[in-house]
Motif scaffolding. Structure first.
Motif, PDB file in Angstrom:
ATOM      1  N   GLY B 250       0.678  -1.047  -0.004  1.00  0.00           N
ATOM      2  CA  GLY B 250      -0.112   0.173   0.170  1.00  0.00           C
ATOM      3  C   GLY B 250       0.906   1.387   0.004  1.00  0.00           C
ATOM      4  N   GLY B 251      -0.047   2.467   0.068  1.00  0.00           N
ATOM      5  CA  GLY B 251       0.613   3.534   0.056  1.00  0.00           C
ATOM      6  C   GLY B 251       1.799   3.799   1.416  1.00  0.00           C
ATOM      7  N   ASP B 252       1.255   3.039   2.526  1.00  0.00           N
ATOM      8  CA  ASP B 252       2.444   3.005   3.616  1.00  0.00           C
ATOM      9  C   ASP B 252       3.863   2.447   3.209  1.00  0.00           C
ATOM     10  N   ALA B 253       3.919   1.479   2.334  1.00  0.00           N
ATOM     11  CA  ALA B 253       5.070   1.077   1.801  1.00  0.00           C
ATOM     12  C   ALA B 253       5.671   1.896   1.008  1.00  0.00           C
ATOM     13  N   VAL B 254       4.980   2.502  -0.008  1.00  0.00           N
ATOM     14  CA  VAL B 254       5.498   3.646  -0.834  1.00  0.00           C
ATOM     15  C   VAL B 254       6.033   4.832  -0.197  1.00  0.00           C
ATOM     16  N   SER B 255       5.357   5.109   0.858  1.00  0.00           N
ATOM     17  CA  SER B 255       5.667   6.389   1.820  1.00  0.00           C
ATOM     18  C   SER B 255       7.008   5.901   2.326  1.00  0.00           C
ATOM     19  N   GLY B 256       7.116   4.758   3.086  1.00  0.00           N
ATOM     20  CA  GLY B 256       8.433   4.510   3.638  1.00  0.00           C
ATOM     21  C   GLY B 256       9.768   4.135   2.615  1.00  0.00           C
ATOM     22  N   ILE B 257       9.377   3.846   1.384  1.00  0.00           N
ATOM     23  CA  ILE B 257      10.305   3.700   0.519  1.00  0.00           C
ATOM     24  C   ILE B 257      10.785   5.112   0.113  1.00  0.00           C
ATOM     25  N   LEU B 258       9.862   6.105   0.215  1.00  0.00           N
ATOM     26  CA  LEU B 258      10.098   7.532  -0.015  1.00  0.00           C
ATOM     27  C   LEU B 258      10.926   8.042   1.031  1.00  0.00           C
ATOM     28  N   SER B 259      10.419   7.967   2.101  1.00  0.00           N
ATOM     29  CA  SER B 259      11.240   8.788   3.505  1.00  0.00           C
ATOM     30  C   SER B 259      12.654   7.899   3.604  1.00  0.00           C
ATOM     31  N   SER B 260      12.564   6.669   3.466  1.00  0.00           N
ATOM     32  CA  SER B 260      13.929   6.035   3.737  1.00  0.00           C
ATOM     33  C   SER B 260      15.120   5.983   2.684  1.00  0.00           C
ATOM     34  N   GLY B 261      14.619   6.680   1.548  1.00  0.00           N
ATOM     35  CA  GLY B 261      15.525   7.066   0.522  1.00  0.00           C
ATOM     36  C   GLY B 261      16.068   5.811  -0.317  1.00  0.00           C
ATOM     37  N   LEU B 262      15.331   4.664  -0.014  1.00  0.00           N
ATOM     38  CA  LEU B 262      15.616   3.543  -0.781  1.00  0.00           C
ATOM     39  C   LEU B 262      15.566   3.690  -2.450  1.00  0.00           C
ATOM     40  N   TYR B 263      14.773   4.495  -2.674  1.00  0.00           N
ATOM     41  CA  TYR B 263      14.484   4.636  -4.101  1.00  0.00           C
ATOM     42  C   TYR B 263      15.751   5.181  -4.906  1.00  0.00           C
ATOM     43  N   LYS B 264      16.545   5.868  -4.149  1.00  0.00           N
ATOM     44  CA  LYS B 264      17.788   6.512  -4.675  1.00  0.00           C
ATOM     45  C   LYS B 264      18.811   5.919  -4.409  1.00  0.00           C
ATOM     46  N   ALA B 265      18.868   4.878  -3.540  1.00  0.00           N
ATOM     47  CA  ALA B 265      20.156   4.390  -2.943  1.00  0.00           C
ATOM     48  C   ALA B 265      20.906   3.732  -4.023  1.00  0.00           C
ATOM     49  N   LYS B 266      22.446   3.819  -4.095  1.00  0.00           N
ATOM     50  CA  LYS B 266      23.148   3.410  -4.948  1.00  0.00           C
ATOM     51  C   LYS B 266      23.456   1.842  -4.923  1.00  0.00           C
ATOM     52  N   GLU B 267      23.406   1.555  -3.553  1.00  0.00           N
ATOM     53  CA  GLU B 267      23.762   0.030  -3.331  1.00  0.00           C
ATOM     54  C   GLU B 267      22.468  -0.583  -2.906  1.00  0.00           C
TER      55      GLU B 267
END
Lengths: 313, 527
Positions: B250-267
Motif C-alpha cells: 500500500g501507500g504506507d510502503a510507498v511512503s516508507g520507500i520515499l522517506s527511507s531514500g531506498l528509491y535513490k540508494a546506489k547500493e
C-alpha cells in the motif's frame, strides 16, 4: 565408448547408533544391533560406504492387542495374551534380531496400568528376553512423561532405544535417557524442519546427536507413502551434505501404519502381509535404517529383500 | 419488524434495533467498541458480555452470536471493551513551538492496528506534535482479511468507514486541543495507509483485494476534499492519499520507500516494515521489488498479555542476569512500567534465550525461580511484579505470547529470505537495512538478530527509522516534488506475491525457531 556413470561425492555421514549392550559393555543382551553410519544414499554402494544393513524389529505389546485384524493376530496364535510367550515365538520361530516393546497398556484408554506395574514388567522382560530392546510409551503425553523416565531407569545400562519424544514433550525423558545410557527416538510430524529443531533441542540438553534416532512419521502404501518418502529423502540429502542436525538414522513404524489400511484388513488374503512388505521396501529406499514390523511373514520377506539388495557381488 | 432497545453499560449508551440484530452489531452502531478478533464469526470468544432482559437472567454470552429479541441490558466487562485502548498519546516535537499562523496540515499513517497523526506547521515546514492511538476498526477483526470479509455484510463498509473516520477525527481533535487551534484551521491532510485501509477510508468496496485476480479497485486516488471523506478539518481542505502498488503493498510502503531514500540508494538496500501487514522492499535507484508478509500485530503490542504500543511506560529494553534471573529494564520516558512494547519484547526474548529461561523452540525450560510460575496455559515469566508497575497486575510474558512472537518474527524473516532468494541475491549482498515500524523509540539490533527477526549482517548496516510511513506522509504534505516522487515510486515498484509462492511455507516453518533451524544463516551467533 563406455558410458561414464556420474557419481556424487558426499561430505556427511549418518551417525551410527548401537542398540543393546552385552555383558562386556555393562548390559545383559546376547547380541547388539548397529544402525546408520552410511555415507551414501540407500543402495548406491559405489558412492559411499553403507556399513550396516537396515534392521527389522518385531513389535510386541504388554497387553492383548485386541484391535489387530485377524489376518495379523493369527500369526501369533495364542501367545498374544502373554508377552513372554509372544517374545519367545518371535525369537524361536521367526528369528527376531530385535524386539520393540510397546507399553500400550499404560494408556489411560487401554487399561491405564500403573507406572510401577510397567517398571516391574520391563525388569522381568529384560531378565527373560535377552535381545536388544526398543521401548515405546503408551502414546499419551502426560502418562509417558512419567512412564518413559521410569522405564529408562529400570533398564539402566542395557542401551535400549526409548521413545518417542516430540517437540512439545521431551525434557523429562531426555534427562533420564542421558543419565541411564540409552538412545532416544525423536518423533516429528512428517516435517524436516521440525525433525531438525527437535534434534537441536535435545542436543541442547546434553544428549549427543549420536544417540538420537529420527522417527519421521510415515504413511502406509496408499496413505501418504510418497509424502513420507520425500521428507525422508530431503532429510537424508541434508545429512549427507554434512548437516549434522539431521544426520540421525530413521526408525519407521511400518506395522503400525500398514495394518491401519483398510486393504490390509481384508480377510483370508495375503493382502495385509503384502501391504506391510511393500511399505517397508519402499521406505528402505528412502533411507529407513530400522523397521518396526508386525507380521512375521512380512518381516521375513523384507529381510530377504534386504539381503538381496546388499548382495553386490 | 419489531424494534427493541439495547442499553450498554458502563458506557450508558442506548440504541433501538430491529429484532434479530446481533448485540455486537448494535454495540458498533451506537459507538460501543467491543473486542472481536474474528469479526463476528463466533470463533475467537473475545466478545463475551453479560446480558439481561425481562425474560432472561443475567448470563454471559458472545455478543456476535446473540440476537436481540427483547429490550436488553448489556454489561460490557473490562476485558471485552476496546475502550481500554482508546487513549491517545501525544508526543511533542523536541522544540515545541506554538503554531505561528493559521496554516496547518496533518500527516496521517493509517495502520491496521494503530493510527498516527502529526500536526504540521506548513509555513515553517515543521512538525508540531504526533498523536497515536489504536484503530477502532479492531472491533471488526485484527487483520485486513477479516475486515474485508466484514464489508460484505449489510452496512459493513459503512461501519468500517465510520470507525476509521471517528478514529481520525478523534486524533485530530485531540491534537487541536493540545495546540489550542480549531480543526478548521487545518487545510490539508496527507495520508499513507495500506491498500485496504485507504479503500475503507474512502468508502470504496475492498472485496476485489482478496478475490480472483487480487487486484484492488484502484491504486491511485485523486486529490479530493477531506470533508467528502468525512474528515473534520476546514471545509475546503484537501486530502491526498499516497498511491498503492498492489493489493497488499500500500501507500504506507510507498511512503516508507520515499522517506527511507531506498528509491535513490546506489547500493542494494532493503526496507523491512515490522507491522501487522509487514511490507518488505528490496532494491536501489534502478529497481524496487516488494512483498508483504502478514505477520500479525504482535510487535505493535497487540494480542499479547501485557503488550502495548510504544508510549510512555512501555518497557523497551531488558537485561537478565543468567545466574538468578534478576532483571533490569528501561521504559519509554522512564515512566513506571505499564506494559511491554515491540522493541521490549525483542530485547526480552533475546535475554530469555541467552540466559537459558526458554529453549530454542520458545518453551520455558528453566525451573524453580520465583519469576517463573504456572499460567492459564503453560507457564509465564514475571518481568515486573505489580509493586513496580502502574497497573494492578504483574507484567508477564506467557508461553502463548512467545509462540505468537515466534510466528510473527518467522513471517517477517522468511519473507525477507524468500524475496532475496527470488531476486537471486544473497543476504550478504544487502548493504543497507532500513527498519520501520512502531516498535519503540529505539531497537536493539543485536537482540533482533539474536532471535532471528532480522538477517545476520554487520550491525552497522542497519538503520532504525521508526514510523517511516508517517515520515513519508509528512514529506508529501510539504513538497509537491515529493508528491511526484511518491507517484513515481507507486508506478515503479514490482509486486512479488508471497501467497502464491510454494516455497514460502517451507521457509516459514524453518524460521519457527530461535534464531532459525538453519544455524548457518546466523554465523555470528554460533557459540
Amino acid at each position: 565408448m563406455a558410458i561414464q556413470i556420474l557419481q556424487e561425492k558426499w561430505q556427511g555421514q549418518v551417525s551410527l547408533v548401537t542398540i543393546g549392550a552385552t555383558k562386556e559393555e555393562g548390559g545383559s543382551r546376547s547380541s547388539v544391533i548397529k544402525i546408520g553410519g552410511e555415507k551414501s544414499l540407500p543402495a548406491l554402494f559405489k558412492e559411499g560406504e553403507i556399513p550396516h544393513k537396515p534392521k527389522v524389529a518385531l513389535e510386541i505389546w504388554d497387553i492383548h492387542p485386541s484391535e489387530w485384524p485377524e489376518a495379523l493376530s493369527k500369526a501369533y496364535k495364542d501367545t498374544l495374551d502373554d508377552p513372554f510367550l509372544w517374545a519367545k515365538k518371535c525369537i524361536k520361530e521367526y528369528n527376531a534380531e530385535c524386539i520393540c516393546l510397546r507399553l500400550q497398556g499404560a494408556h489411560p484408554d487401554f487399561g491405564d496400568k500403573s507406572v510401577e506395574d510397567e517398571v516391574s514388567f520391563i525388569k522381568e522382560f529384560l531378565r527373560k528376553v535377552n535381545l536388544p530392546l526398543i521401548i515405546l510409551g503408551s502414546g499419551d503425553d502426560t502418562k509417558d512423561n512419567i512412564l518413559l523416565p521410569a522405564c529408562s531407569e529400570a533398564a539402566k545400562g542395557e542401551r535400549c532405544l526409548i521413545g518417542s519424544v516430540t517437540q512439545d514433550n521431551y525434557k523429562d525423558t531426555v534427562t533420564s535417557v542421558i543419565r541411564n545410557g540409552h538412545s532416544l527416538i525423536a518423533e516429528s510430524p512428517i516435517d524436516v524442519n521440525i525433525a531438525k529443531q527437535l534434534n537441536m533441542l535435545i542436543s541442547d540438553m546434553g544428549l549427543s546427536l549420536e544417540r538420537i534416532v529420527i522417527n519421521p512419521t510415515i504413511g502406509a502404501l496408499g496413505y501418504g507413502l510418497e509424502y513420507a518418502y520425500s521428507i525422508m529423502e530431503r532429510a537424508r540429502l541434508a545429512a549427507l551434505s554434512s548437516d549434522k542436525t539431521v544426520a540421525s538414522p530413521f526408525v519407521c513404524f511400518i506395522g503400525q501404519e500398514a495394518w491401519k489400511a483398510k486393504e490390509a484388513k481384508a480377510k483370508d488374503t495375503n493382502q495385509g502381509v503384502m501391504w506391510e512388505t511393500i511399505t517397508a521396501t519402499a521406505l528402505i529406499q528412502a533411507g529407513a535404517d530400522l523397521l518396526v514390523m508386525r507380521h512375521p511373514l512380512a518381516a521375513e520377506k523384507v529381510n530377504k529383500y534386504i539381503d538381496k539388495l546388499f548382495d553386490t557381488e | 419488524m419489531k424494534k427493541f432497545r439495547v442499553t450498554f453499560y458502563p458506557a450508558n449508551k442506548s440504541i433501538d434495533v430491529t429484532q434479530g440484530t446481533t448485540i455486537l452489531s448494535a454495540a458498533l452502531s451506537c459507538g460501543v467498541y467491543i473486542n472481536s478478533v474474528c469479526a463476528g464469526e463466533g470463533t475467537c470468544g473475545k466478545c463475551k458480555v453479560l446480558v439481561s432482559g425481562k425474560t432472561k437472567e443475567k448470563e454471559s454470552i458472545l455478543a456476535c452470536q446473540t440476537a436481540v429479541n427483547e429490550n436488553t441490558t448489556v454489561e460490557v466487562p473490562l476485558e471485552t471493551s476496546l475502550d481500554l485502548d482508546s487513549r491517545i498519546d501525544i508526543t511533542l516535537q523536541e522544540k515545541a513551538i506554538t503554531p505561528s499562523c493559521k496554516h496547518l496540515g496533518v500527516a496521517l499513517d493509517i495502520g491496521t492496528t494503530t493510527v498516527s497523526a502529526r500536526l504540521i506547521d506548513l509555513d515553517n515546514k515543521k512538525g508540531l506534535g504526533t498523536a497515536i492511538t489504536y484503530n477502532r476498526q479492531a472491533s471488526f477483526g485484527a487483520d485486513v482479511i477479516t475486515r474485508i470479509i466484514y464489508t460484505a455484510q449489510k452496512d459493513g463498509l459503512d461501519k468500517l468507514h465510520n470507525a476509521v473516520i471517528s478514529t481520525i477525527n478523534r486524533i485530530i481533535g485531540s491534537l487541536a486541543l493540545e495546540f489550542k487551534i480549531s480543526p478548521s484551521e487545518i487545510t490539508s491532510v496527507s495520508c499513507a495507509g495500506n491498500t485496504t485501509m485507504i479503500h475503507l477510508l474512502l468508502k470504496i468496496d475492498p472485496a476485489y483485494i482478496r478475490q480472483g485476480a487480487k487486484i484492488p479497485l484502484t491504486n491511485s486516488m485523486p486529490l479530493q476534499k477531506a470533508q467528502k471523506a468525512g474528515i473534520g478539518i476546514n471545509k475546503d481542505g484537501s486530502l491526498y492519499c499516497i498511491p498503492s502498488v498492489a493489493n497488499y503493498i500500500g501507500g504506507d510502503a510507498v511512503s516508507g520507500i520515499l522517506s527511507s531514500g531506498l528509491y535513490k540508494a546506489k547500493e542494494l538496500s532493503i526496507l523491512i516494515d515490522i507491522g501487522t501487514n509487514g511490507e518488505i522492499a528490496v532494491g536501489n535507484e534502478e529497481f524496487i521489488v516488494a512483498c508483504a508478509a502478514s505477520a500479525g500485530p504482535a510487535f505493535e503490542g497487540s494480542g499479547l498479555q501485557c503488550g502495548m504500543r510504544a508510549s510512555p511506560g512501555a518497557i523497551e529494553k531488558i537485561n537478565i542476569n543468567p545466574k538468578d534471573f534478576s532483571l533490569t529494564h528501561k521504559t519509554i520516558l522512564n515512566a513506571k512500567p505499564l506494559g511491554i512494547c515491540g522493541s521490549g519484547y525483542i530485547s526480552l526474548l533475546s535475554a530469555m534465550l541467552t540466559s537459558g529461561i526458554i529453549d530454542r523452540a520458545g518453551k520455558i525450560t528453566a525451573q524453580k525461580n520465583e519469576r517463573i510460575r504456572k499460567a492459564e496455559y503453560g507457564q509465564e515469566f514475571i518481568v515486573a511484579p505489580k509493586e513496580e508497575t502502574q497497573t494492578e497486575n504483574d507484567i508477564v510474558i506467557t508461553e502463548a505470547d512467545i509462540e505468537n512472537l515466534k510466528r510473527t518474527k518467522a513471517a517477517i524473516y522468511s519473507a525477507v529470505a524468500l524475496l532475496i532468494k527470488h531476486m537471486n541475491f544473497k543476504i550478504s549482498d544487502i548493504k543497507n537495512v532500513f527498519i520501520s515500524g512502531g516498535l519503540g523509540t529505539s531497537l536493539d539490533i543485536e537482540s533482533a538478530v539474536g532471535i532471528g527477526l532480522l538477517p545476520d549482517l554487520e550491525r552497522e548496516r542497519f538503520f532504525f527509522l521508526g514510523n517511516s510511513s508517517l515520515a513519508g506522509a509528512e514529506r508529501v504534505l510539504l513538497s509537491s516534488q515529493e508528491k511526484d516522487l511518491a507517484e513515481a515510486i507507486g508506478k515503479k515498484v514490482t509486486y512479488f506475491d508471497l501467497s502464491s509462492e510454494p516455497k514460502y511455507m517451507d521457509e516459514y516453518m524453518a524460521a519457527l525457531f530461535f534464531p532459525h533451524t538453519d544455524l548457518s544463516k546466523f554465523p555470528s551467533l554460533k557459540k
